[in-house]
Scaffold this motif. Sequence first.
Motif, PDB file in Angstrom:
ATOM      1  N   PRO A  79     -30.856 -12.320  35.611  1.00 62.74           N
ATOM      2  CA  PRO A  79     -30.396 -10.963  35.960  1.00 62.74           C
ATOM      3  C   PRO A  79     -30.308 -10.024  34.769  1.00 62.74           C
ATOM      4  CG  PRO A  79     -29.014 -12.643  37.000  1.00 62.74           C
ATOM      5  CD  PRO A  79     -29.907 -13.358  36.026  1.00 62.74           C
ATOM      6  N   ALA A  80     -29.952 -10.550  33.600  1.00 62.64           N
ATOM      7  CA  ALA A  80     -29.778  -9.693  32.430  1.00 62.64           C
ATOM      8  C   ALA A  80     -31.077  -9.050  31.978  1.00 62.64           C
ATOM      9  CB  ALA A  80     -29.174 -10.500  31.283  1.00 62.64           C
ATOM     10  N   ALA A  81     -32.208  -9.631  32.374  1.00 62.71           N
ATOM     11  CA  ALA A  81     -33.495  -9.064  31.970  1.00 62.71           C
ATOM     12  C   ALA A  81     -33.725  -7.694  32.597  1.00 62.71           C
ATOM     13  CB  ALA A  81     -34.627 -10.007  32.358  1.00 62.71           C
ATOM     14  N   ASP A  82     -33.124  -7.443  33.758  1.00 65.44           N
ATOM     15  CA  ASP A  82     -33.297  -6.167  34.450  1.00 65.44           C
ATOM     16  C   ASP A  82     -32.144  -5.204  34.203  1.00 65.44           C
ATOM     17  OD1 ASP A  82     -35.737  -6.919  35.666  1.00 65.44           O
ATOM     18  OD2 ASP A  82     -34.633  -8.064  37.185  1.00 65.44           O
ATOM     19  N   ALA A  83     -31.110  -5.661  33.501  1.00 64.66           N
ATOM     20  CA  ALA A  83     -29.978  -4.777  33.190  1.00 64.66           C
ATOM     21  C   ALA A  83     -30.405  -3.739  32.160  1.00 64.66           C
ATOM     22  CB  ALA A  83     -28.797  -5.587  32.679  1.00 64.66           C
ATOM     23  N   MET A  84     -29.646  -2.649  32.070  1.00 67.38           N
ATOM     24  CA  MET A  84     -29.965  -1.592  31.110  1.00 67.38           C
ATOM     25  C   MET A  84     -28.685  -1.110  30.440  1.00 67.38           C
ATOM     26  SD  MET A  84     -32.004   2.027  31.700  1.00 67.38           S
ATOM     27  CE  MET A  84     -33.555   1.177  31.988  1.00 67.38           C
ATOM     28  N   ASN A  85     -28.787  -0.868  29.126  1.00 71.18           N
ATOM     29  CA  ASN A  85     -27.661  -0.358  28.355  1.00 71.18           C
ATOM     30  C   ASN A  85     -28.041   0.985  27.740  1.00 71.18           C
ATOM     31  OD1 ASN A  85     -25.948  -2.758  28.646  1.00 71.18           O
ATOM     32  ND2 ASN A  85     -27.495  -3.762  27.371  1.00 71.18           N
ATOM     33  N   ILE A  86     -27.294   2.020  28.091  1.00 63.76           N
ATOM     34  CA  ILE A  86     -27.567   3.378  27.629  1.00 63.76           C
ATOM     35  C   ILE A  86     -26.390   3.851  26.785  1.00 63.76           C
ATOM     36  CG2 ILE A  86     -28.089   5.743  28.324  1.00 63.76           C
ATOM     37  CD1 ILE A  86     -29.028   4.572  31.030  1.00 63.76           C
ATOM     38  N   LEU A  87     -26.666   4.283  25.580  1.00 63.66           N
ATOM     39  CA  LEU A  87     -25.628   4.823  24.708  1.00 63.66           C
ATOM     40  C   LEU A  87     -25.574   6.332  24.898  1.00 63.66           C
ATOM     41  CD1 LEU A  87     -23.538   4.104  22.534  1.00 63.66           C
ATOM     42  CD2 LEU A  87     -25.311   4.540  20.810  1.00 63.66           C
ATOM     43  N   VAL A  88     -24.409   6.829  25.294  1.00 64.55           N
ATOM     44  CA  VAL A  88     -24.217   8.262  25.558  1.00 64.55           C
ATOM     45  C   VAL A  88     -23.292   8.830  24.494  1.00 64.55           C
ATOM     46  CG1 VAL A  88     -23.423   9.983  27.215  1.00 64.55           C
ATOM     47  CG2 VAL A  88     -24.501   7.879  28.031  1.00 64.55           C
ATOM     48  N   LEU A  89     -23.749   9.867  23.812  1.00 66.97           N
ATOM     49  CA  LEU A  89     -22.970  10.493  22.752  1.00 66.97           C
ATOM     50  C   LEU A  89     -22.662  11.941  23.102  1.00 66.97           C
ATOM     51  CD1 LEU A  89     -24.992   9.295  19.611  1.00 66.97           C
ATOM     52  CD2 LEU A  89     -23.052   8.145  20.717  1.00 66.97           C
ATOM     53  N   GLY A  90     -21.425  12.343  22.856  1.00 70.03           N
ATOM     54  CA  GLY A  90     -21.055  13.752  22.935  1.00 70.03           C
ATOM     55  C   GLY A  90     -20.716  14.214  21.544  1.00 70.03           C
ATOM     56  N   THR A  91     -21.398  15.212  21.036  1.00 70.66           N
ATOM     57  CA  THR A  91     -21.190  15.625  19.649  1.00 70.66           C
ATOM     58  C   THR A  91     -20.176  16.753  19.551  1.00 70.66           C
ATOM     59  OG1 THR A  91     -22.911  17.338  19.570  1.00 70.66           O
ATOM     60  CG2 THR A  91     -23.602  15.050  19.219  1.00 70.66           C
ATOM     61  N   ASP A  92     -19.600  16.885  18.345  1.00 68.66           N
ATOM     62  CA  ASP A  92     -18.598  17.930  18.115  1.00 68.66           C
ATOM     63  C   ASP A  92     -19.184  19.101  17.340  1.00 68.66           C
ATOM     64  OD1 ASP A  92     -18.950  16.893  15.607  1.00 68.66           O
ATOM     65  OD2 ASP A  92     -16.841  16.482  15.204  1.00 68.66           O
ATOM     66  N   ALA A  93     -20.480  19.324  17.479  1.00 69.40           N
ATOM     67  CA  ALA A  93     -21.152  20.388  16.721  1.00 69.40           C
ATOM     68  C   ALA A  93     -20.523  21.752  17.008  1.00 69.40           C
ATOM     69  CB  ALA A  93     -22.631  20.427  17.062  1.00 69.40           C
ATOM     70  N   ARG A  94     -20.187  22.461  15.947  1.00 66.34           N
ATOM     71  CA  ARG A  94     -19.683  23.826  16.076  1.00 66.34           C
ATOM     72  C   ARG A  94     -20.834  24.769  15.736  1.00 66.34           C
ATOM     73  NH1 ARG A  94     -15.771  20.470  14.411  1.00 66.34           N
ATOM     74  NH2 ARG A  94     -13.649  20.745  15.210  1.00 66.34           N
ATOM     75  N   PRO A 109     -28.622  16.410   9.111  1.00 65.14           N
ATOM     76  CA  PRO A 109     -27.613  15.610   8.406  1.00 65.14           C
ATOM     77  C   PRO A 109     -26.307  16.381   8.211  1.00 65.14           C
ATOM     78  CG  PRO A 109     -29.753  15.400   7.345  1.00 65.14           C
ATOM     79  CD  PRO A 109     -29.894  16.483   8.374  1.00 65.14           C
ATOM     80  N   GLY A 110     -25.193  15.723   8.551  1.00 66.31           N
ATOM     81  CA  GLY A 110     -23.883  16.314   8.336  1.00 66.31           C
ATOM     82  C   GLY A 110     -23.510  17.419   9.303  1.00 66.31           C
ATOM     83  N   GLN A 111     -24.377  17.717  10.258  1.00 64.70           N
ATOM     84  CA  GLN A 111     -24.100  18.831  11.163  1.00 64.70           C
ATOM     85  C   GLN A 111     -23.012  18.502  12.175  1.00 64.70           C
ATOM     86  OE1 GLN A 111     -26.849  19.801  14.497  1.00 64.70           O
ATOM     87  NE2 GLN A 111     -27.053  21.806  13.542  1.00 64.70           N
ATOM     88  N   ALA A 112     -22.966  17.262  12.629  1.00 60.91           N
ATOM     89  CA  ALA A 112     -22.015  16.911  13.685  1.00 60.91           C
ATOM     90  C   ALA A 112     -21.717  15.419  13.653  1.00 60.91           C
ATOM     91  CB  ALA A 112     -22.580  17.301  15.053  1.00 60.91           C
ATOM     92  N   ARG A 113     -20.584  15.057  14.261  1.00 62.53           N
ATOM     93  CA  ARG A 113     -20.236  13.667  14.488  1.00 62.53           C
ATOM     94  C   ARG A 113     -20.229  13.415  15.993  1.00 62.53           C
ATOM     95  NH1 ARG A 113     -14.831  14.145  11.022  1.00 62.53           N
ATOM     96  NH2 ARG A 113     -14.910  16.052  12.237  1.00 62.53           N
ATOM     97  N   SER A 114     -20.213  12.132  16.368  1.00 62.52           N
ATOM     98  CA  SER A 114     -20.173  11.807  17.798  1.00 62.52           C
ATOM     99  C   SER A 114     -18.726  11.816  18.261  1.00 62.52           C
ATOM    100  CB  SER A 114     -20.821  10.440  18.057  1.00 62.52           C
ATOM    101  OG  SER A 114     -20.261   9.446  17.222  1.00 62.52           O
ATOM    102  N   ASP A 115     -18.334  12.909  18.886  1.00 58.08           N
ATOM    103  CA  ASP A 115     -16.958  13.097  19.340  1.00 58.08           C
ATOM    104  C   ASP A 115     -16.615  12.151  20.484  1.00 58.08           C
ATOM    105  OD1 ASP A 115     -14.710  14.712  18.651  1.00 58.08           O
ATOM    106  OD2 ASP A 115     -14.863  15.684  20.602  1.00 58.08           O
ATOM    107  N   THR A 116     -17.629  11.783  21.257  1.00 59.28           N
ATOM    108  CA  THR A 116     -17.466  10.871  22.395  1.00 59.28           C
ATOM    109  C   THR A 116     -18.577   9.834  22.333  1.00 59.28           C
ATOM    110  OG1 THR A 116     -16.508  12.610  23.787  1.00 59.28           O
ATOM    111  CG2 THR A 116     -17.425  10.691  24.911  1.00 59.28           C
TER     112      THR A 116
END
Length: 360
Positions: A79-94, A109-116
């Motif tokens: 079953p794990a062969a068909d599973a999927m892992n998606i990394l979702v990032l919300g950035t704090d870019a101003r 570079p240095g513009q934003a960090r991953s707030d979420t």
Amino acid sequence: MLDHPPVPPQSEPAGETPSRGWRRARKPLIGLLICLLLLCAAALTGILWLQAKVEGNIQRLPDTFTGLTDRPSKPTSGPAADAMNILVLGTDARSDIPTTGAEAPGWKPGQARSDTMLLVHLDGDRRSASVISIPRDSWVDIPGHGKGKVNWAYSFGGPSLTVETVEKMTDVRIDHLTVIDWDGFKALTDAVGGVDIDIPKTVYDSARGVRWEAGRHHLDGEQALLYVRQRYGLQDGDLDRVARQQAFLRTLLKQTLHQELRKNPDQVLDLLSLFSKHASVDDEWSTTQMAKLAASLRNLRTDDISYLTVPTDGTGMVGDQSVVRLDPSRDLDLWRAVREDRMAEWTDDNQDLLTPDVVR
């Protein structure tokens, strides 16, 4: 007058198709051909629609996985062969202009960090899913940079270093990545007409001067951003903030996906179009793959999605940095369940770690 005996029909020469037999077979064959042509036209229309509405708008993040070495292996059977892992990032870019989505210039570079940071695990049978939050202040190893907060990885090395950091931390192979900034978050919230959130107790956000009265609130994009970013005035600070983000996402999905995708297939294309305007994805995730993934989730109900935060051992200080300490005694079991596609079983055994319906 004598009747003439009927003239017997002449037989067709051997080896030739009878003309009347051809006429009889011709109609269903023509009908089948028309059906095939219509199906091809429909498929072509769908592809053209995707190309016009999604492919031309979505921003690809170049070299997200290029150059990454010693990555966790992807299961090839079970079953794990068909599973999927998606990394979702919300950035704090101003920024006065979008930093993710169709009009964004791309990571700097240095513009934003991953707030979420969310790791979304889709079970191999696509009948359940898990949304696992990784607190932004989690103190982890960042390859090439030593110890630091996990959200620093995006600032140091963008999407690629963030993927590498999370994979090293979890030993879970990331299949795809998507990033969205504050403007995109607000736009998506407004596009669905806002979200209803229950606040159990009046709290005050001293950092932004916002007082949240107890009760139900209908939040537009701007208000929703204030809600999911609050940590001051909440008992557990950043951990409560993570719980708010999960509560918001759960309510958002319930409101927008109250009809399962199988009842309204057009909704898949609408969601993809909206998503493409405001989010960025890795350069290996094709539009066709996204459409197929969305279609494969047609049997997934919102009640089959679990929300939780990676187990932690509280907060502390490292120098002048306030950090979240992860709990290796429980984290290892969680990530093993993700790798082996056993999250449904794991959540049954760890109900205390799931995010409740109403949070602070």
